[in-house]
Design an enzyme around this catalytic site. Sequence first.
Site, mmCIF file in Angstrom:
data_model
loop_
_atom_site.group_PDB
_atom_site.id
_atom_site.type_symbol
_atom_site.label_atom_id
_atom_site.label_comp_id
_atom_site.label_asym_id
_atom_site.label_seq_id
_atom_site.Cartn_x
_atom_site.Cartn_y
_atom_site.Cartn_z
ATOM 1 N N ASP A 21 0.808 -1.227 0.000
ATOM 2 C CA ASP A 21 0.000 0.000 0.000
ATOM 3 C C ASP A 21 0.841 1.277 0.000
ATOM 4 O OD1 ASP A 21 -2.248 -1.641 0.103
ATOM 5 O OD2 ASP A 21 -2.275 -1.620 2.293
ATOM 6 N N GLU A 22 2.005 1.233 -0.584
ATOM 7 C CA GLU A 22 2.872 2.414 -0.634
ATOM 8 C C GLU A 22 2.418 3.402 -1.706
ATOM 9 O OE1 GLU A 22 3.912 -0.698 -1.074
ATOM 10 O OE2 GLU A 22 5.451 -1.218 0.401
ATOM 11 N N GLY A 23 1.485 2.958 -2.569
ATOM 12 C CA GLY A 23 1.060 3.792 -3.693
ATOM 13 C C GLY A 23 1.676 3.307 -5.002
ATOM 14 N N LYS A 24 1.898 2.001 -5.078
ATOM 15 C CA LYS A 24 2.532 1.432 -6.289
ATOM 16 C C LYS A 24 1.656 1.638 -7.516
ATOM 17 C CE LYS A 24 2.586 -2.526 -4.183
ATOM 18 N NZ LYS A 24 2.200 -2.131 -2.830
ATOM 19 N N ASN A 46 -5.046 -10.481 -3.551
ATOM 20 C CA ASN A 46 -4.773 -9.842 -2.260
ATOM 21 C C ASN A 46 -4.312 -8.400 -2.470
ATOM 22 O OD1 ASN A 46 -2.433 -10.843 -3.489
ATOM 23 N ND2 ASN A 46 -1.424 -11.429 -1.587
ATOM 24 N N GLY A 48 -4.382 -4.538 -3.813
ATOM 25 C CA GLY A 48 -5.391 -3.529 -4.120
ATOM 26 C C GLY A 48 -4.635 -2.289 -4.542
ATOM 27 N N HIS A 49 -4.622 -2.018 -5.839
ATOM 28 C CA HIS A 49 -3.828 -0.910 -6.370
ATOM 29 C C HIS A 49 -4.770 0.175 -6.871
ATOM 30 C CE1 HIS A 49 -0.197 -3.799 -7.099
ATOM 31 N NE2 HIS A 49 -0.559 -3.701 -5.848
ATOM 32 N N THR A 50 -4.541 1.379 -6.381
ATOM 33 C CA THR A 50 -5.463 2.470 -6.704
ATOM 34 C C THR A 50 -4.858 3.376 -7.771
ATOM 35 O OG1 THR A 50 -5.981 2.438 -4.358
ATOM 36 C CG2 THR A 50 -6.928 4.238 -5.647
ATOM 37 N N GLN A 236 2.192 -6.064 -3.038
ATOM 38 C CA GLN A 236 2.652 -6.187 -1.649
ATOM 39 C C GLN A 236 3.954 -5.386 -1.429
ATOM 40 O OE1 GLN A 236 1.545 -9.535 -3.174
ATOM 41 N NE2 GLN A 236 -0.403 -8.611 -2.621
ATOM 42 N N GLY A 354 -10.955 -3.155 3.653
ATOM 43 C CA GLY A 354 -11.572 -2.031 4.364
ATOM 44 C C GLY A 354 -11.065 -1.863 5.794
ATOM 45 N N PRO A 356 -8.938 -0.636 8.979
ATOM 46 C CA PRO A 356 -8.073 0.526 9.236
ATOM 47 C C PRO A 356 -6.624 0.051 9.218
ATOM 48 C CG PRO A 356 -9.352 -0.042 11.209
ATOM 49 C CD PRO A 356 -9.798 -0.968 10.107
ATOM 50 N N VAL A 469 2.379 13.947 -4.041
ATOM 51 C CA VAL A 469 1.760 14.974 -3.189
ATOM 52 C C VAL A 469 0.229 14.911 -3.276
ATOM 53 C CG1 VAL A 469 3.754 16.505 -3.160
ATOM 54 C CG2 VAL A 469 2.067 16.737 -4.998
ATOM 55 N N GLY A 470 -0.289 13.793 -3.713
ATOM 56 C CA GLY A 470 -1.736 13.609 -3.805
ATOM 57 C C GLY A 470 -2.016 12.333 -4.567
HETATM 58 P P1 GDP Z 1 -0.684 0.197 -3.582
HETATM 59 O O1 GDP Z 1 -1.272 -1.073 -3.060
HETATM 60 O O2 GDP Z 1 0.784 0.306 -3.299
HETATM 61 O O3 GDP Z 1 -0.973 0.424 -5.045
HETATM 62 O O4 GDP Z 1 -1.376 1.362 -2.779
HETATM 63 P P2 GDP Z 1 -2.957 1.489 -2.420
HETATM 64 O O5 GDP Z 1 -3.681 1.894 -3.637
HETATM 65 O O6 GDP Z 1 -3.440 0.290 -1.689
HETATM 66 O O7 GDP Z 1 -2.911 2.628 -1.338
HETATM 67 C C1 GDP Z 1 -2.375 3.881 -1.610
HETATM 68 C C2 GDP Z 1 -3.454 4.944 -1.353
HETATM 69 O O8 GDP Z 1 -2.841 6.206 -1.265
HETATM 70 C C3 GDP Z 1 -4.451 5.060 -2.502
HETATM 71 O O9 GDP Z 1 -5.677 5.490 -2.002
HETATM 72 C C4 GDP Z 1 -3.807 6.118 -3.385
HETATM 73 O O10 GDP Z 1 -4.737 6.787 -4.212
HETATM 74 C C5 GDP Z 1 -3.242 7.046 -2.339
HETATM 75 N N1 GDP Z 1 -2.037 7.774 -2.721
HETATM 76 C C6 GDP Z 1 -0.982 7.341 -3.463
HETATM 77 N N2 GDP Z 1 -0.011 8.296 -3.504
HETATM 78 C C7 GDP Z 1 -0.470 9.342 -2.742
HETATM 79 C C8 GDP Z 1 0.089 10.617 -2.365
HETATM 80 O O11 GDP Z 1 1.208 10.980 -2.727
HETATM 81 N N3 GDP Z 1 -0.705 11.388 -1.574
HETATM 82 C C9 GDP Z 1 -1.941 11.006 -1.144
HETATM 83 N N4 GDP Z 1 -2.633 11.841 -0.363
HETATM 84 N N5 GDP Z 1 -2.476 9.829 -1.483
HETATM 85 C C10 GDP Z 1 -1.753 9.001 -2.262
HETATM 86 P P1 IMO Z 2 -0.797 -4.268 -2.161
HETATM 87 O O1 IMO Z 2 -0.325 -4.864 -3.452
HETATM 88 C C1 IMO Z 2 -0.807 -4.524 2.198
HETATM 89 C C2 IMO Z 2 -0.859 -8.536 3.934
HETATM 90 C C3 IMO Z 2 -2.106 -8.998 4.661
HETATM 91 C C4 IMO Z 2 -1.499 -9.940 5.680
HETATM 92 C C5 IMO Z 2 -0.357 -10.590 4.899
HETATM 93 C C6 IMO Z 2 -0.711 -11.945 4.289
HETATM 94 O O2 IMO Z 2 -2.102 -3.572 -2.230
HETATM 95 O O3 IMO Z 2 0.291 -3.453 -1.540
HETATM 96 P P2 IMO Z 2 -2.233 -12.685 2.241
HETATM 97 O O4 IMO Z 2 -3.700 -12.480 1.994
HETATM 98 O O5 IMO Z 2 -1.353 -12.136 1.184
HETATM 99 O O6 IMO Z 2 -1.890 -14.112 2.574
HETATM 100 O O7 IMO Z 2 -1.947 -11.845 3.597
HETATM 101 O O8 IMO Z 2 -0.020 -9.684 3.864
HETATM 102 N N1 IMO Z 2 -1.080 -8.080 2.548
HETATM 103 C C7 IMO Z 2 -1.016 -6.802 2.173
HETATM 104 N N2 IMO Z 2 -0.829 -5.676 2.893
HETATM 105 N N3 IMO Z 2 -0.912 -4.452 0.849
HETATM 106 C C8 IMO Z 2 -1.075 -5.563 0.116
HETATM 107 O O9 IMO Z 2 -1.057 -5.554 -1.236
HETATM 108 C C9 IMO Z 2 -1.174 -6.812 0.772
HETATM 109 N N4 IMO Z 2 -1.355 -8.081 0.355
HETATM 110 C C10 IMO Z 2 -1.289 -8.856 1.451
HETATM 111 O O10 IMO Z 2 -2.780 -7.922 5.262
HETATM 112 O O11 IMO Z 2 -0.927 -9.206 6.733
HETATM 113 MG MG MG Z 3 -2.846 -1.705 -1.866
#
Ligand code: GDP
Ligand code: IMO
Ligand code: MG
Length: 487
Positions: A21-24, A46, A48-50, A236, A354, A356, A469-470
Site C-alpha cells: 500500500d505504498e502507492g505502487k 490480495n 489492491g492498487h489504486t 505487496q 476495508g 483501518p 503529493v496527492g
Molecule cells: P498500492 O497497493 O501500493 O498500489 O497502494 P494502495 O492503492 O493500496 O494505497 C495507496 C493509497 O494512497 C491510494 O488510495 C492512493 O490513491 C493514495 N495515494 C498514493 N499516492 C499518494 C500521495 O502521494 N498522496 C496522497 N494523499 N495519497 C496518495
Molecule cells: P498491495 O499490493 C498490504 C498482507 C495482509 C497480511 C499478509 C498476508 O495492495 O500493496 P495474504 O492475503 O497475502 O496471505 O496476507 O499480507 N497483505 C497486504 N498488505 N498491501 C497488500 O497488497 C497486501 N497483500 C497482502 O494484510 O498481513
Molecule cells: Mg494496496
Amino acid sequence: MHRGAKTGVMVVTVVGSQLGDEGKGGIVDRWSDAADIVVRYQGGDNAGHTVVHGDEEYTLSLVPSGAVRGKVGVLGNGCVVNPETLFSELDALAERGLDPEIRVARRAHVVFPYHRELDGIEERAKADREFEVGTTGKGIGPTYEDKAGRRGIRVGDLLDPDVLRDRLEYVVPQKRALAESVFDVETGDAFDIDRLYEEYRRYGERLREAEMTVDAGEFLAAERDAGKRILFEGAQGTMIDIDHGNYPYVTSSNPTAGGAPVGSGLGPGVVGNGEIVGVVKAYLTRVGTGPLPTELGGVAGQTPGYDGSEADPGTDAGTDTDAGADTDADTDADEEELATRIREAGGEYGTVTGRPRRVGWLDLPMLRHAARASSLTGLAINHVDTLAGLDSVKVCERYDLAGESVGTIPATTERWAACEPRYEEFDGWPDADWDAAIGAGYGALPAEARAYLEYVSDEVGVPIYAVGVGPDRAQTIVLEDPFDRDR
Ligand code: GDP
Ligand code: IMO
Ligand code: MG
C-alpha cells in the site's frame, strides 16, 4: 540491438519498499505512459492498487495498473489467479468503457474456492494461539502451498477439461480431509468436485475464446525483441516478502525485485539491466498483525497485544492529574491522536478488506533492507502531502537492540519486535498549494519537506525519482523518469 529498439531504458520494475500500500498503483500508472506492457509477477487478488485520474478512481486487484491507460497487461507465471476476480474486474472495467488487453501465463496457478476457505480456517486455528497473520482471506497462502507441494492446478490446466478433472479428483479429497479431519470444519460447495469442474472448465473456455493465455516468458521476450517497453508492477512489499519479510507475518510470494525474473520468465539480466524503483510511503502503514517498531498507537485486532482500552485519547486526557508533566498516558494519547490524524488524512483503510491500517513513522532500517534486497536504483516517495501540518515529523534512523545499535532489519520476528527505534526529528512542513508545486517542480516543495526527503535518500543511498503529493495521476513530481535514463 533489438528490432525496432527504442533508446534508453527498456525495463522498469516498481516494487513496494515497506509493507504494501505504498502507492505502487499510482506510480505504475504514472510511468506506464511510456511503457507498452505492464506485468504483474507475483501475488494475486490480495493486492489492491489504486489509480486516480480526475474524478475517476480505479481499484485493481489482478488487472495490472497500466490497463487504465490501455497498455497490455500480463499476469506472469509467479501470480496466483482467481478467475472469478479477474473476470469480474474485467467486466467492471468494461462497464466503465475500458477494454484492456490482458494475457495470463499458462504456468500461473489458479486460486480455487477451497483455497479461500482453507485460508480462513487456518487463520481461525492460528487465532486460538494468537499468531494469525491477518490475511486478506483470498486463498493466497493455500494456493502457493499447493504450488510448492506440486499438487496445484495451473491456468493451462483449465484449458484441458480431462486434465482439470484428473487434478481436481486428486487434490480435492485431500483438501476436504484436511478441513474436516484436521481442523474439524464441515465442508460444502467449495470442496465439491463436480461443481468446481463445471465452473472452472467454463473459465477455461472463456480464457481460450478470448485468447488470453500465453507462455509469459516467450510472449514477453518476443515483445521485448520487438522494441516494446516493459514495466513490472510489484504487489505487496518487501517486509511481507516470504523470504525477506517479517516471517511468518508475510504473504506467500516474493514482492522484491528478484520475484520479477522468476515470476515472468524473463531473466535476471533483463530486470537488472533496467531501473528498479522502490515505492515508499513517507510514513508507515501495515494491515494485519506482526511487529511494527515505529507504530503510533494501535488498531485492535491487528496490533499485537493491543485492545485499545489503555490508550484511548479521551480517557487519558480526562485522567491527567499531573498537569504539565509528560506522562506515559499523555504520550499514548498523543500517539493515538497522531495516528488517527495521519490515517484520516491519508485515507488509510485497506483497499481490499476495508480494515483501518496501522500507522507508524518512517523506518530507515526497513528502507536499507529494501534497497539491498531489490537493488533499488530510485525511490518514489508518496504521501508527502499527508504529513503536512504536523509540528514535527520523526524518522527512525536506527534501532537499539539488546544494547546494540542496529541499522537494518533483524532476521527474526522476535528480535525485530524487540527493537527500540532511535528517532531523528524534523520540522514539519505547512500544507502547501500542492498543485502549484507540481507545476513548478521539486524546488517548489516546502523547504522542510525537501530536508526530510533528502535525508531519507542520503541515508538509504538511493536517489529520489518521484515525490507524491496527492492521489491523482497528475499529483506526482517527477525528478527522473526511469524510462528516460541512459543505460
Ligand atoms: P498500492 O497497493 O501500493 O498500489 O497502494 P494502495 O492503492 O493500496 O494505497 C495507496 C493509497 O494512497 C491510494 O488510495 C492512493 O490513491 C493514495 N495515494 C498514493 N499516492 C499518494 C500521495 O502521494 N498522496 C496522497 N494523499 N495519497 C496518495
Ligand atoms: P498491495 O499490493 C498490504 C498482507 C495482509 C497480511 C499478509 C498476508 O495492495 O500493496 P495474504 O492475503 O497475502 O496471505 O496476507 O499480507 N497483505 C497486504 N498488505 N498491501 C497488500 O497488497 C497486501 N497483500 C497482502 O494484510 O498481513
Ligand atoms: Mg494496496
